[in-house]
Design a protein around this motif. Structure first.
Motif, short mmCIF file in Angstrom:
data_model
loop_
_atom_site.label_atom_id
_atom_site.label_comp_id
_atom_site.label_asym_id
_atom_site.label_seq_id
_atom_site.Cartn_x
_atom_site.Cartn_y
_atom_site.Cartn_z
N GLU A 114 5.89 12.10 -13.72
CA GLU A 114 7.21 12.40 -14.27
C GLU A 114 7.94 11.13 -14.72
O GLU A 114 9.03 11.22 -15.28
N GLY A 115 7.36 9.97 -14.47
CA GLY A 115 7.99 8.71 -14.87
C GLY A 115 9.18 8.33 -14.02
O GLY A 115 10.06 7.58 -14.48
N ILE A 116 9.23 8.81 -12.78
CA ILE A 116 10.40 8.51 -11.93
C ILE A 116 10.01 7.67 -10.71
O ILE A 116 10.85 7.43 -9.85
N LEU A 117 8.77 7.21 -10.65
CA LEU A 117 8.35 6.37 -9.53
C LEU A 117 8.92 4.97 -9.71
O LEU A 117 8.77 4.35 -10.78
N ASP A 118 9.62 4.46 -8.71
CA ASP A 118 10.27 3.15 -8.79
C ASP A 118 9.26 2.07 -8.38
O ASP A 118 8.95 1.89 -7.20
N ASP A 119 8.77 1.33 -9.39
CA ASP A 119 7.75 0.31 -9.11
C ASP A 119 8.30 -0.88 -8.35
O ASP A 119 7.55 -1.56 -7.62
N GLU A 120 9.59 -1.16 -8.49
CA GLU A 120 10.18 -2.26 -7.73
C GLU A 120 10.19 -1.94 -6.24
O GLU A 120 9.87 -2.79 -5.40
N VAL A 121 10.57 -0.72 -5.91
CA VAL A 121 10.55 -0.30 -4.51
C VAL A 121 9.11 -0.27 -4.00
O VAL A 121 8.82 -0.67 -2.86
N LEU A 122 8.19 0.20 -4.85
CA LEU A 122 6.79 0.26 -4.47
C LEU A 122 6.24 -1.13 -4.13
O LEU A 122 5.50 -1.31 -3.15
N ALA A 123 6.64 -2.13 -4.92
CA ALA A 123 6.13 -3.48 -4.72
C ALA A 123 6.81 -4.20 -3.55
O ALA A 123 6.26 -5.15 -3.00
N ALA A 124 8.01 -3.73 -3.19
CA ALA A 124 8.77 -4.42 -2.14
C ALA A 124 8.19 -4.14 -0.77
O ALA A 124 7.47 -3.15 -0.57
N PRO A 125 8.48 -5.00 0.21
CA PRO A 125 8.07 -4.71 1.60
C PRO A 125 8.66 -3.39 2.06
O PRO A 125 9.76 -3.01 1.63
N ALA A 126 7.97 -2.71 2.93
CA ALA A 126 8.41 -1.39 3.37
C ALA A 126 9.63 -1.49 4.26
O ALA A 126 9.75 -2.40 5.08
N ASN A 127 10.55 -0.53 4.10
CA ASN A 127 11.62 -0.38 5.07
C ASN A 127 10.99 0.14 6.36
O ASN A 127 10.08 0.97 6.33
N PRO A 128 11.42 -0.33 7.51
CA PRO A 128 10.79 0.13 8.76
C PRO A 128 11.01 1.63 8.96
O PRO A 128 12.06 2.16 8.62
N VAL A 129 9.99 2.27 9.47
CA VAL A 129 10.12 3.69 9.82
C VAL A 129 10.29 3.78 11.32
O VAL A 129 9.67 3.05 12.08
N VAL A 137 -4.41 8.35 -10.84
CA VAL A 137 -3.30 9.11 -11.42
C VAL A 137 -1.97 8.39 -11.23
O VAL A 137 -1.18 8.25 -12.18
N ALA A 138 -1.69 7.95 -10.01
CA ALA A 138 -0.38 7.35 -9.72
C ALA A 138 -0.36 5.84 -9.95
O ALA A 138 0.71 5.23 -9.92
N ARG A 139 -1.53 5.23 -10.16
CA ARG A 139 -1.64 3.78 -10.33
C ARG A 139 -0.97 3.04 -9.16
O ARG A 139 -0.23 2.09 -9.34
N VAL A 140 -1.26 3.54 -7.98
CA VAL A 140 -0.77 2.94 -6.74
C VAL A 140 -1.98 2.45 -5.95
O VAL A 140 -2.93 3.21 -5.74
N SER A 141 -1.94 1.21 -5.54
CA SER A 141 -3.04 0.65 -4.77
C SER A 141 -3.20 1.39 -3.44
O SER A 141 -2.22 1.53 -2.69
N PRO A 142 -4.42 1.87 -3.14
CA PRO A 142 -4.63 2.50 -1.84
C PRO A 142 -4.27 1.57 -0.68
O PRO A 142 -3.76 2.03 0.35
N ALA A 143 -4.52 0.28 -0.85
CA ALA A 143 -4.16 -0.68 0.20
C ALA A 143 -2.66 -0.69 0.42
O ALA A 143 -2.18 -0.73 1.57
N LYS A 144 -1.88 -0.65 -0.67
CA LYS A 144 -0.42 -0.60 -0.56
C LYS A 144 0.02 0.70 0.12
O LYS A 144 0.91 0.71 0.96
N PHE A 145 -0.62 1.80 -0.26
CA PHE A 145 -0.28 3.10 0.32
C PHE A 145 -0.48 3.08 1.82
O PHE A 145 0.42 3.44 2.59
N PHE A 146 -1.67 2.67 2.26
CA PHE A 146 -1.95 2.71 3.70
C PHE A 146 -1.15 1.67 4.47
O PHE A 146 -0.80 1.90 5.64
N ALA A 147 -0.82 0.55 3.83
CA ALA A 147 0.00 -0.45 4.51
C ALA A 147 1.38 0.12 4.84
O ALA A 147 1.94 -0.15 5.91
N LYS A 148 1.92 0.92 3.93
CA LYS A 148 3.25 1.48 4.14
C LYS A 148 3.20 2.79 4.93
O LYS A 148 4.17 3.14 5.63
#
Length: 433
Positions: A409-424, A248-259
């Protein structure tokens, strides 16, 4: 003296071990005085829990229904809020279904039927046959007082829904009544918190008496309860969410869990969805969710999107309690569990937790309050172990849904998604929130 959750969890587990040891000694030596002492301690703790069940259900539902008024306005906000609630419901439906399937596969509690106290579990046999006709005819009490005084939990749920809806429709006219129930709910929660602090003592008595009565076979149902909860949560966390993210979101599970992994680790250790909110919000933003929407969806999810605590565990816990007391569950009861999981978290927005949702679920099934309290008290002995995995699943869902909704909703920012994560920031001090 400040309450320390970590020390409390250690105390509960230590009481589990000590109680089992005392129960084994009592069984081997035939020490009736020790068995009586353990039984008295356990039953007193159960009675304390039992008297909070009905007031908790009533006030939670009334307050929860009326808290829905606080969801913000505006067409965009309404659409986002509607989609968020819809995906909350969809994933809750999947989670509770998985919980039921896994629980039925392992059947925690089966083979060890606890003999109910006939004075406390009145006519429990009459409550085991359940049908849709029984469900309907058993909803309406003869009078308001009898539903509470006779411990008719299902009738209390029905009354709560009617009164909560009526208060919602009256708006400001019913504001004093809603505030009274809000205060009453907080009072009950505070009293319940005091009672829960006695859990190490209650665990010692309950487990000790159970081992003295049933022997080592008592531990198998508890291990099955833990295993069922972990397996069901793992299926949702590592299978359902990745599928939704990928399809649905076209987000890689690997990317999700990495962040998301640092946040999920913190949730596992802290056992607090609320304490994880700042980290969950930052993680959602790291995955491309707009900050304005993340600020709305993540806090909302922290109270209404609890697939581990409010969907999986009530399903597993209900079957566990039913098996312990030899209560038959039919198709109507399984559908009731599903309905409570899907709609209950919305109806109790802002007050949802595993205790409230499990209480609501077994209440809707018509279990007597004493059976509810006894079953929950027994499960509480191993709750800290299960709560880590439940909370981790909760938080993963609270991050997943905003990502899915943002994509639709077409509001997901793919550039932010692809970028390295900001530290939490995983400051352990957040755990005290």
């Amino acid at each position: 003296m400040r309450f320390n959750p970590k020390l409390f969890a250690i105390a509960v587990v230590a009481s589990l071990v000590l109680g089992a040891l005392l129960g084994w000694i009592a069984k081997r030596t035939g020490a009736d005085w020790l068995i009586t002492t353990l039984d008295t301690i356990g039953s007193t703790f159960t009675d304390l829990l039992s008297f909070t069940v009905l007031p908790l259900i009533f006030t939670a539902i009334v307050v929860g229904i009326n808290s829905l008024r606080d969801v913000g306005g505006g067409r965009t906000a309404a659409r986002l809020g509607g989609k968020t609630a819809l995906w909350f419901a969809i994933t809750s439906l999947i989670a509770v279904t998985i919980g039921l399937v896994v629980a039925r596969l392992f059947n925690p509690g089966l083979g060890l039927v606890i003999e109910p106290d006939p004075e406390k579990l009145q006519a429990i046999g009459e409550k085991t046959q359940g049908s849709w006709l029984d469900l309907v005819t058993g909803l309406v009490p003869d009078n308001l007082i009898s539903a509470f005084s006779e411990g008719e939990t299902l009738q209390v749920v029905f009354i709560s829904l009617i009164i909560g809806a009526a208060a919602y429709s009256l708006g400001d006219k019913a504001a004093p009544f809603v505030e009274f129930n809000r205060s009453a709910f907080e009072i009950i929660q505070r009293v319940l918190g005091w009672i829960i602090r006695l859990a190490p003592l209650g665990t010692l008595g309950l487990i000790g008496n159970a081992v003295a009565t049933y022997g080592n076979e008592f531990f198998v149902p508890l291990l099955k309860l833990i295993g069922s909860t972990y397996l069901a949560c793992a299926l949702v966390l590592f299978a359902v969410y990745p599928l939704l993210l990928g399809l649905v979101a076209r987000v890689s599970p690997a990317k999700f869990f990495a962040k998301a992994w640092p946040t999920l680790q913190f949730a596992f250790v802290s056992r607090s969805s609320g304490a994880s909110v700042p980290l969950s919000k930052q993680t959602a933003e790291n995955l491309g969710v707009p900050s304005s929407y993340a600020s709305f969806a993540v806090p909302l999810g922290s109270t209404t999107k609890m697939d581990g605590c409010a969907a999986i565990y009530p399903a597993v816990g209900s079957i566990f309690i039913a098996n312990l007391f030899g209560i038959h569950l039919g198709p109507a009861q399984y559908l009731t569990i599903v309905a409570v999981a899907v709609f209950g978290s919305i109806a109790t927005a802002g007050v949802t937790g595993w205790f409230t949702m499990l209480t609501l679920t077994v209440g809707a099934l018509g279990f007597p309050p004493a059976a509810v309290a006894t079953g929950i008290a027994i499960a509480y002995a191993v709750d800290p172990i299960m709560d880590m995995m439940r909370t981790m699943t909760n938080v993963a869902g609270q991050i997943t849904v905003p990502v899915v909704v943002s994509r639709t909703e077409g509001i997901l920012d793919d550039e932010v998604l692809a970028a390295p994560a900001n530290p939490v920031v995983t400051d352990r001090s957040l755990a005290s929130a």
